[in-house]
Motif scaffolding. Structure first.
Motif, PDB file in Angstrom:
ATOM      1  N   ASP A  72      38.569  38.513   2.493  1.00 32.27           N
ATOM      2  CA  ASP A  72      40.126  38.033   3.166  1.00 32.27           C
ATOM      3  C   ASP A  72      40.664  37.420   2.229  1.00 32.27           C
ATOM      4  OD1 ASP A  72      39.946  39.931   5.147  1.00 32.27           O
ATOM      5  OD2 ASP A  72      40.328  38.747   6.626  1.00 32.27           O
ATOM      6  N   GLU A  73      42.052  37.373   1.986  1.00 26.88           N
ATOM      7  CA  GLU A  73      42.890  36.512   0.975  1.00 26.88           C
ATOM      8  C   GLU A  73      43.005  34.815   1.776  1.00 26.88           C
ATOM      9  OE1 GLU A  73      46.673  37.346  -0.472  1.00 26.88           O
ATOM     10  OE2 GLU A  73      46.205  39.758  -0.826  1.00 26.88           O
ATOM     11  N   SER A  74      43.397  35.046   3.123  1.00 23.47           N
ATOM     12  CA  SER A  74      43.714  33.861   4.100  1.00 23.47           C
ATOM     13  C   SER A  74      41.734  33.170   3.910  1.00 23.47           C
ATOM     14  CB  SER A  74      43.569  33.861   5.429  1.00 23.47           C
ATOM     15  OG  SER A  74      42.523  34.549   6.260  1.00 23.47           O
ATOM     16  N   ALA A  75      41.082  33.186   3.969  1.00 21.94           N
ATOM     17  CA  ALA A  75      38.988  32.898   3.634  1.00 21.94           C
ATOM     18  C   ALA A  75      39.537  32.357   2.245  1.00 21.94           C
ATOM     19  CB  ALA A  75      38.673  33.992   3.417  1.00 21.94           C
ATOM     20  N   LEU A  76      39.209  33.233   1.221  1.00 23.07           N
ATOM     21  CA  LEU A  76      39.815  32.310  -0.466  1.00 23.07           C
ATOM     22  C   LEU A  76      40.443  31.361  -0.328  1.00 23.07           C
ATOM     23  CD1 LEU A  76      39.939  35.452  -2.398  1.00 23.07           C
ATOM     24  CD2 LEU A  76      38.084  34.909  -1.442  1.00 23.07           C
ATOM     25  N   LYS A  77      41.776  30.732   0.166  1.00 23.34           N
ATOM     26  CA  LYS A  77      42.685  30.269   0.441  1.00 23.34           C
ATOM     27  C   LYS A  77      41.667  29.135   0.741  1.00 23.34           C
ATOM     28  CE  LYS A  77      47.949  28.765   1.503  1.00 23.34           C
ATOM     29  NZ  LYS A  77      46.784  28.363   3.104  1.00 23.34           N
ATOM     30  N   TRP A  78      41.272  28.916   2.179  1.00 26.00           N
ATOM     31  CA  TRP A  78      40.424  27.907   3.198  1.00 26.00           C
ATOM     32  C   TRP A  78      39.351  27.512   2.344  1.00 26.00           C
ATOM     33  CZ3 TRP A  78      35.533  27.679   4.970  1.00 26.00           C
ATOM     34  CH2 TRP A  78      35.321  27.155   6.513  1.00 26.00           C
ATOM     35  N   GLY A  79      38.400  28.579   1.515  1.00 25.77           N
ATOM     36  CA  GLY A  79      37.841  27.928   0.875  1.00 25.77           C
ATOM     37  C   GLY A  79      38.448  26.898  -0.847  1.00 25.77           C
ATOM     38  N   GLU A  80      39.215  27.559  -1.655  1.00 23.49           N
ATOM     39  CA  GLU A  80      39.920  26.524  -2.197  1.00 23.49           C
ATOM     40  C   GLU A  80      40.522  25.132  -1.877  1.00 23.49           C
ATOM     41  OE1 GLU A  80      43.284  26.690  -6.147  1.00 23.49           O
ATOM     42  OE2 GLU A  80      42.893  28.623  -4.490  1.00 23.49           O
ATOM     43  N   GLU A  81      41.274  25.499  -0.660  1.00 26.91           N
ATOM     44  CA  GLU A  81      40.878  24.245  -0.548  1.00 26.91           C
ATOM     45  C   GLU A  81      39.894  23.233   0.122  1.00 26.91           C
ATOM     46  OE1 GLU A  81      44.503  24.595   3.226  1.00 26.91           O
ATOM     47  OE2 GLU A  81      46.401  25.694   1.384  1.00 26.91           O
ATOM     48  N   LEU A  82      39.456  24.048   0.563  1.00 24.92           N
ATOM     49  CA  LEU A  82      38.082  22.913   1.130  1.00 24.92           C
ATOM     50  C   LEU A  82      37.322  22.156   0.006  1.00 24.92           C
ATOM     51  CD1 LEU A  82      35.995  22.494   3.522  1.00 24.92           C
ATOM     52  CD2 LEU A  82      34.524  24.392   3.085  1.00 24.92           C
ATOM     53  N   PHE A  83      37.061  23.064  -1.027  1.00 25.12           N
ATOM     54  CA  PHE A  83      36.604  22.870  -2.007  1.00 25.12           C
ATOM     55  C   PHE A  83      37.139  21.156  -2.985  1.00 25.12           C
ATOM     56  CE2 PHE A  83      36.433  23.129  -6.680  1.00 25.12           C
ATOM     57  CZ  PHE A  83      35.180  22.141  -7.349  1.00 25.12           C
ATOM     58  N   ASN A  84      38.590  22.053  -2.637  1.00 29.69           N
ATOM     59  CA  ASN A  84      39.355  20.592  -3.530  1.00 29.69           C
ATOM     60  C   ASN A  84      39.472  19.100  -2.546  1.00 29.69           C
ATOM     61  OD1 ASN A  84      40.868  21.799  -5.680  1.00 29.69           O
ATOM     62  ND2 ASN A  84      42.502  23.144  -4.620  1.00 29.69           N
ATOM     63  N   TYR A  85      39.140  19.173  -1.392  1.00 33.91           N
ATOM     64  CA  TYR A  85      39.028  18.500  -0.266  1.00 33.91           C
ATOM     65  C   TYR A  85      38.208  17.484  -0.827  1.00 33.91           C
ATOM     66  CZ  TYR A  85      37.316  16.045   4.657  1.00 33.91           C
ATOM     67  OH  TYR A  85      36.936  15.014   4.916  1.00 33.91           O
ATOM     68  N   TYR A  86      37.163  17.969  -0.902  1.00 37.57           N
ATOM     69  CA  TYR A  86      35.458  17.503  -1.575  1.00 37.57           C
ATOM     70  C   TYR A  86      35.889  16.396  -2.650  1.00 37.57           C
ATOM     71  CZ  TYR A  86      32.936  18.518   2.048  1.00 37.57           C
ATOM     72  OH  TYR A  86      32.301  18.942   3.573  1.00 37.57           O
ATOM     73  N   LYS A  87      36.921  17.721  -3.785  1.00 38.59           N
ATOM     74  CA  LYS A  87      37.095  17.414  -4.892  1.00 38.59           C
ATOM     75  C   LYS A  87      37.494  15.621  -5.510  1.00 38.59           C
ATOM     76  CE  LYS A  87      39.503  19.035  -7.835  1.00 38.59           C
ATOM     77  NZ  LYS A  87      40.430  19.937  -9.031  1.00 38.59           N
ATOM     78  N   GLU A  88      38.666  15.836  -3.971  1.00 34.98           N
ATOM     79  CA  GLU A  88      39.142  15.177  -4.277  1.00 34.98           C
ATOM     80  C   GLU A  88      38.557  13.297  -3.519  1.00 34.98           C
ATOM     81  OE1 GLU A  88      42.279  15.098  -1.815  1.00 34.98           O
ATOM     82  OE2 GLU A  88      43.088  16.710  -2.351  1.00 34.98           O
ATOM     83  N   HIS A  89      37.118  13.561  -3.130  1.00 31.24           N
ATOM     84  CA  HIS A  89      36.295  11.950  -2.504  1.00 31.24           C
ATOM     85  C   HIS A  89      35.188  12.305  -3.973  1.00 31.24           C
ATOM     86  CE1 HIS A  89      38.547  13.374   0.539  1.00 31.24           C
ATOM     87  NE2 HIS A  89      38.114  11.985   1.293  1.00 31.24           N
TER      88      HIS A  89
END
Length: 261
Positions: free
Chosen positions: A237-254
């Motif tokens: 689902d597109e919403s899941a891809l967006k969720w996963g991308e934002e989760l990746f960026n969350y960890y990338k920031e740290h």
């Protein structure tokens, strides 16, 4: 008592629930409602009358539509229904694993995983990439991954993706990074030299996932701290891809970016 009555109108009938969400898109005739929901007039008409009584829908000419109150209820009720669907359809997966590894702000958006399901490797193949995982990731043009555990197949695998012009961004734990650097230094060096790759290191991560332009694959640890190498939860689902991308960026920031060895 009135609010509890309204809640029971929706929660005790799948037909009423489906009708509410159907009319959220646009008004429908009774024939269209029957066609979309695959029901007969005797099945759906009593539900319509109940929802009219509760001021959720109304009829104008031959069309049924949501009232202003109905639109408000649908807007806030749908995320709850979607959340329960994600949990109930994969109840065993959520029950057995440490979901506290998922940041709370993302757990609260778990409904965005949509039509997700888990895939399972046979025990003798548990340390090999899932066939479905491999096929989907091989068709992707953008790959973002988080790895708290080491898999000997992955250094060469992700290098080949990068060499085939796939944009690859990875976050490794410090321990995984040190192992790759010590044992697969040449592959790691070639990966870093590609202009379509990026690598980050974080002290500790308690979940693994890959999100691409095609799918999301999520793996968790059991509650006893052992990583589940057999089962992945996947969604397209597109919403899941967006969720996963934002989760990746969350960890990338740290994380700390690694540009060279």
């Amino acid at each position: 008592m009135k609010s509890r009555g309204l809640l029971s109108v929706l929660t005790f009938s799948e037909k009423r629930e489906n009708l509410l969400f159907l009319l959220l898109n646009e008004p429908k005739t009774i024939a269209e409602i029957k066609g979309y929901l695959n029901v007969s007039t005797p099945e759906i008409f009593p539900r319509i009358k109940e929802m009219e009584t509760k001021n959720l829908i109304y009829k104008e000419n031959k069309y049924y539509a949501l009232t202003p109150i109905g639109k408000v209820v649908a807007k806030f009720f749908q995320p709850l229904v979607n959340t329960l669907h994600v949990i109930e359809e994969n109840e065993e997966f959520w029950k057995e694993h440490n979901i506290e590894a998922i940041p709370q702000c993302f757990l609260e958006r778990i409904d965005e995983l949509g039509n997700c399901r888990f895939i399972e490797n046979r025990l003798e193949e548990m340390y090999e990439p899932h066939t479905e995982f491999f096929e989907n990731i091989s068709k992707s043009e953008l790959v973002m991954g988080v790895a708290p555990v080491f898999n000997p197949a992955y250094p060469a695998f992700f290098l080949q993706l990068a060499l085939h012009k796939v944009h690859v961004s990875l976050i490794l734990t410090k321990n995984v990074f040190e192992k790759v650097k010590n044992e697969y230094r040449d592959d790691l060096q070639r990966f870093l030299e590609c202009n379509n790759t990026s690598l980050y290191v974080l002290d500790d991560i308690s979940l693994a996932f890959v999100v691409t332009d095609i799918f999301l694959s999520l793996s968790l640890f059991y509650k006893n701290g052992i990583f589940d190498a057999q089962r992945d939860l996947i969604s397209f689902d597109e919403s899941a891809l967006k969720w996963g991308e934002e989760l990746f960026n969350y960890y990338k920031e740290h994380s700390k970016e690694i540009k060279s060895l």
